[in-house]
Design a protein around this motif. Sequence first.
Motif, mmCIF file in Angstrom:
data_model
loop_
_atom_site.group_PDB
_atom_site.id
_atom_site.type_symbol
_atom_site.label_atom_id
_atom_site.label_comp_id
_atom_site.label_asym_id
_atom_site.label_seq_id
_atom_site.Cartn_x
_atom_site.Cartn_y
_atom_site.Cartn_z
ATOM 1 N N VAL A 107 15.044 10.758 7.679
ATOM 2 C CA VAL A 107 14.993 9.992 7.196
ATOM 3 C C VAL A 107 15.571 8.534 6.893
ATOM 4 O O VAL A 107 15.075 7.580 7.046
ATOM 5 C CB VAL A 107 14.275 10.450 5.608
ATOM 6 C CG1 VAL A 107 13.142 9.407 4.596
ATOM 7 C CG2 VAL A 107 13.256 11.367 5.979
ATOM 8 N N THR A 108 16.998 8.540 6.386
ATOM 9 C CA THR A 108 17.731 7.289 5.803
ATOM 10 C C THR A 108 18.008 6.588 7.667
ATOM 11 O O THR A 108 17.958 5.440 7.469
ATOM 12 C CB THR A 108 18.566 7.929 6.149
ATOM 13 O OG1 THR A 108 18.699 8.835 4.749
ATOM 14 C CG2 THR A 108 20.098 6.878 5.501
ATOM 15 N N TYR A 192 22.651 6.704 0.651
ATOM 16 C CA TYR A 192 23.065 6.798 1.994
ATOM 17 C C TYR A 192 22.772 5.436 2.907
ATOM 18 O O TYR A 192 22.771 5.694 3.508
ATOM 19 C CB TYR A 192 23.184 7.688 2.776
ATOM 20 C CG TYR A 192 24.821 9.064 2.322
ATOM 21 C CD1 TYR A 192 26.162 8.727 2.424
ATOM 22 C CD2 TYR A 192 23.722 9.861 1.127
ATOM 23 C CE1 TYR A 192 27.183 9.831 1.622
ATOM 24 C CE2 TYR A 192 25.301 10.758 1.003
ATOM 25 C CZ TYR A 192 26.114 10.735 1.087
ATOM 26 O OH TYR A 192 26.942 11.635 0.113
ATOM 27 N N ALA A 193 21.733 5.192 2.028
ATOM 28 C CA ALA A 193 20.872 3.772 3.168
ATOM 29 C C ALA A 193 21.736 3.052 3.266
ATOM 30 O O ALA A 193 21.911 2.558 4.708
ATOM 31 C CB ALA A 193 19.689 2.938 1.941
ATOM 32 N N ALA A 234 21.850 -0.044 21.089
ATOM 33 C CA ALA A 234 22.327 -0.501 19.279
ATOM 34 C C ALA A 234 22.284 1.258 18.968
ATOM 35 O O ALA A 234 23.228 1.591 18.094
ATOM 36 C CB ALA A 234 21.054 -0.666 18.477
ATOM 37 N N MET A 235 22.316 2.220 20.386
ATOM 38 C CA MET A 235 22.747 3.835 20.147
ATOM 39 C C MET A 235 24.311 3.927 19.156
ATOM 40 O O MET A 235 24.868 5.089 18.518
ATOM 41 C CB MET A 235 22.643 4.178 21.305
ATOM 42 C CG MET A 235 21.070 4.773 22.054
ATOM 43 S SD MET A 235 20.201 5.342 20.432
ATOM 44 C CE MET A 235 21.145 6.920 19.958
ATOM 45 N N PRO A 236 25.353 3.383 20.125
ATOM 46 C CA PRO A 236 26.967 3.404 18.999
ATOM 47 C C PRO A 236 26.392 2.957 17.623
ATOM 48 O O PRO A 236 26.737 3.847 17.235
ATOM 49 C CB PRO A 236 27.273 2.876 19.976
ATOM 50 C CG PRO A 236 26.638 1.966 20.712
ATOM 51 C CD PRO A 236 25.719 2.548 20.775
ATOM 52 N N GLY A 237 25.796 2.191 17.096
ATOM 53 C CA GLY A 237 25.317 2.420 15.452
ATOM 54 C C GLY A 237 24.818 3.796 14.790
ATOM 55 O O GLY A 237 24.520 4.036 14.589
ATOM 56 N N VAL A 238 23.783 3.807 15.445
ATOM 57 C CA VAL A 238 22.517 4.804 15.904
ATOM 58 C C VAL A 238 23.504 6.168 15.691
ATOM 59 O O VAL A 238 23.704 6.434 14.519
ATOM 60 C CB VAL A 238 21.853 4.806 16.012
ATOM 61 C CG1 VAL A 238 21.077 6.040 15.693
ATOM 62 C CG2 VAL A 238 20.253 3.919 16.097
ATOM 63 N N ILE A 239 24.411 6.043 16.538
ATOM 64 C CA ILE A 239 25.422 6.909 16.289
ATOM 65 C C ILE A 239 26.162 7.777 14.723
ATOM 66 O O ILE A 239 26.240 8.443 14.408
ATOM 67 C CB ILE A 239 26.060 7.702 17.793
ATOM 68 C CG1 ILE A 239 25.024 7.661 18.929
ATOM 69 C CG2 ILE A 239 27.203 8.579 17.271
ATOM 70 C CD1 ILE A 239 25.946 7.667 19.866
ATOM 71 N N LEU A 243 26.307 10.901 11.804
ATOM 72 C CA LEU A 243 27.237 11.315 11.465
ATOM 73 C C LEU A 243 27.686 10.558 10.009
ATOM 74 O O LEU A 243 28.078 11.529 9.427
ATOM 75 C CB LEU A 243 28.516 11.162 12.702
ATOM 76 C CG LEU A 243 28.593 11.492 13.787
ATOM 77 C CD1 LEU A 243 29.142 10.874 14.884
ATOM 78 C CD2 LEU A 243 27.638 13.043 13.974
ATOM 79 N N ILE A 244 27.454 9.365 9.549
ATOM 80 C CA ILE A 244 27.909 9.236 8.856
ATOM 81 C C ILE A 244 27.164 9.510 6.935
ATOM 82 O O ILE A 244 27.811 10.447 6.000
ATOM 83 C CB ILE A 244 27.874 7.637 8.559
ATOM 84 C CG1 ILE A 244 28.991 7.090 9.196
ATOM 85 C CG2 ILE A 244 28.077 6.751 6.778
ATOM 86 C CD1 ILE A 244 29.239 5.616 8.630
#
Length: 314
Positions: A107-108, A192-193, A234-239, A243-244
Amino acid sequence: MQSKPKVRFRGSEGANGLLMISPTAIYVILLLAAPLAMIFAYSFMTDGYLKIIPQFQLCNYVGECHSYKDVNGVMTEAQTYRGAWSDPLSRALMLRSLMVSLIVTAVTVLLAFPVAYFVSFHVAPSKKSLWLFLITIPFWTSYLIRVFLWKVILGTGGVVNTGLMGLGIIDEPLTWLLYNVNSVVITLAHAYAPFAILPIFVALEKIDRSFLEAGRDLGETPFMTFIRVTLPLAMPGVISSVLIVFIPTIGDYVTPLLVGGPEGRMVANLIELTYKKLDNYPLGSALAISSMAIVVAVSLLFLFLNRRFLKGNK
């Protein structure tokens, strides 16, 4: 034959590098590695009344264990308990924690990506700092205060129920908004948004806009350009966002305690109960190690699937 000159380590670049990182390394070892190693060791020991017996056993994870009590200098069996993976309650709470964390993460991140995309691609460069400033406003208040605010908002006399009753949509307050898994998911997703938005925004900012123009010049639709160009880049940011959000939420303690109620308790609450109320350090340590193992396994699985996804796009 001439002997090779001896290389002096003291004063060399390597020595200077080790000297620079040594304070941080000592800090990590003393405050992170050492406690984790101690918890791992405790999880294989035997429980005694107000003390830990250094006797190796695996039943804290699987099987039945015995707690012992000192009676006139003799250690006698006090009670029997099941291991972390043998107790149905422990398994149910670990599964619930995993499900809640996965839902909160999904969701986030799904809500954070459009916000980050809008700020990166549709906000003027001169106003991006203002938007980032607004995104970080929740950090101005304590996490505990934000949880209490959601408790007020979702309560029977809170803003949601009062507004719906004022509009005539409902006749009585909705009781399922608070003290269950729903309230835990809502509160954690809000908390956590910002952590999810910022890494995605940074990754989107690094994308060369000429790649998007090239996709459009080749006849790609905006949607296909997003799928084939923007999203993979953009997947590095999504990953990072996944994880965060995922790692801390699976072990969150405060939110389930304040807004979860009996139906929203998670594994962190069980660990606290095992340590403080039951005084069973070996079982509590086994629960903590099991939770960390779940986090590591799911994180590695996500990284593996993401790598396969990127290879498929290539």
